[in-house]
Design a protein around this motif. Sequence first.
Motif: not given
Lengths: 188, 487
Positions: B119-124, B224-225
């Motif tokens: 998930n971009p919000w948590t992934g980065f 994927m991110l």
Amino acid sequence: MATETKRQGRAQRGTRRKPTVLIAGNPNVGKSMLFHKLTGRYVTVSNYPGTTVEVLRGQMRWRGQEFEVIDAPGMYSLIPITEEERVARRILLHDKPDLVLHVIDAKNLARMLPLTAQLIEMGIPVVVVLNMMDELERAGLSIQVEALQQQLGVPVVPTVCLTGQGINNLKELIYERLAANPDLSARD
Amino acid sequence: MSDLPPTLTYPPAIEHAIAQISQLLRGDYPLSYRTLALLLLQDDPEIWEEVQAQESPATLAQIRALKEQLEREGGMPLGWQIEQERQRWSQQIAAQVTQITSPPRPHTVAEWVGWLCMNPWTGFPILALVLYFGLYQFVGVFGAGTVVELIEEGLFGAYINPFVERLVRATVPWQPIQELLVGEYGVWTLGVTYAVALILPIVTFFFLVFAILEDTGYLPRLAMLVDRAFKGLGLNGRAVIPIVLGFGCDTMATVVTRVLETRRERIIATLLLTLTIPCSAQLGVVLALLASYPLGLAIWAGILVVVFLLAGWLAAQILPGRAMPFYMEIPPMRLPSLSNVLLKTVARLQWYFLEVLPLFLIASVLIWIGQLTGLFELALRVLQPLVQVLGLPAETGVAFLFGFFRRDYGAAGLYDLHKRGLLSGNDLLITAVILTLFVPCVAQFLVTIKERGWRTALGMFVIAMSVAFGVGFVLSRALTVLGVHIG
């Protein structure tokens, strides 16, 4: 060696040929699991002639009738890219299965259907095995099997190969399609 | 074999061609004429062979003409058009028969973690943590700092090298040969010592982290991110593997660009590796150099990110073609198995040693030849005006020159200059930026030639040189004009 295997195959076919069921589908959709659920103990593993790709063959018994079941290597499309896919296509074309079970991952229906379309186009009788129904449910989704069946124009059997759920329905369907009808030469 | 009514209808032009080809075919085939026609249109060699065996030359010519006409009209390759239609059809059916019964929720802790990573919000933020602890703390501070100090200064500096040096000087009579073996840049003192005492520990720690990330299932999720961002650079998520590997060893990463599908992607990835990705050895030294200048470190990292994005974007605009779609099986998240991690690390180290050690030795020999023949002096003189334009002390030329042989060695040379008080904080920052963007080390350059060919490799060499000094120049002017002093 390779030619000998082939000759044996032909000879068998020439006499009374058992109805043959081919399991096809993408890698990692539960094909091998389905194969083992259908066949039980009697399995032979051999390399496809001239390749290093292993092909599993086994016997399925249902209501006193024997069926030959072949586990094809994984394939994404009818146009082969890998050696596995090439072998899978050769089996499809030249082993003349009486029925193809297209095993698909229910969670990824849209990604799986292009191959279904290609198999149906080939003109071989196809049954879609909608596998991993449990994971579909866990993903918060459901599939209307009846509607899918109508759209595709071929039977669809939901299963969970891991637990064996739906396997007997599938065996029954195979029996109905192939053995209840004594004329097996549907394809020839 | 009778053809059933089609399940899926293709665009009219293709359907028309299928009908015409079906009419032309006479032979006996183990598949429907419809499939046969589609496979012929998609140029399947095996099927063409089969049809050639059964049909007349006139029929074959007609089929070929039909196919070529369709291709001209459609613009896109037929295989692509047909596949596109199948995807559309599949998505439509899937949408019709699938219902959402409850919002999708991960069920186990592992699934949760996996979902958070993508998930971009948590992934980065997770990526930032992985980089900080995995790369900076573990590989940089512990591996390149503590462990290297122990091995290089302790073991090699205090015991092994003095012994080897005494041995060589006592047994080899001719002085240039002594220099070749144990001189300042000798095969033993530079080649072997660097490979074994400096690079090996750093790379070992990096490969360990890499194997752990691989084994937990983090890498596919990272792919994927960043897939969408990478698409803008003409790459896709698959390029994560060579790019991340580049932080360990750019030479190895250049070899690994083979996993990318098209030549275009391989060229872009190689360029980014050449230009922007610092290898672990270089990273270790730069981090140590700039550690006391947090602002300098931030500017250095910021410049690299901007150059990375800009270079990728520009390359994607210039090179013909487009980003490939990217599919990847996402394996479940799980705890890594120790034996697996160790096995992979050892296998990579083995590769590293077999491929890279010889290149280190070659580099030492080249330096030796350069010194013996005076070519080095000449190169230094050529670099002199460049260094002056940048406002840097003349001695930094040596660092640049050696930076070509070993990226980290160039940086290590700076360390010396800094200790001698010859470089200000600003000088250090400018030189660190130039050295990072600068041409690859000899090993990477040789591998680039091997993988991409002479012309491409030379082109990259020129690009990297120009970008490095161009950016260095702009940075130097910007710092002066803005009156920024990082320390």
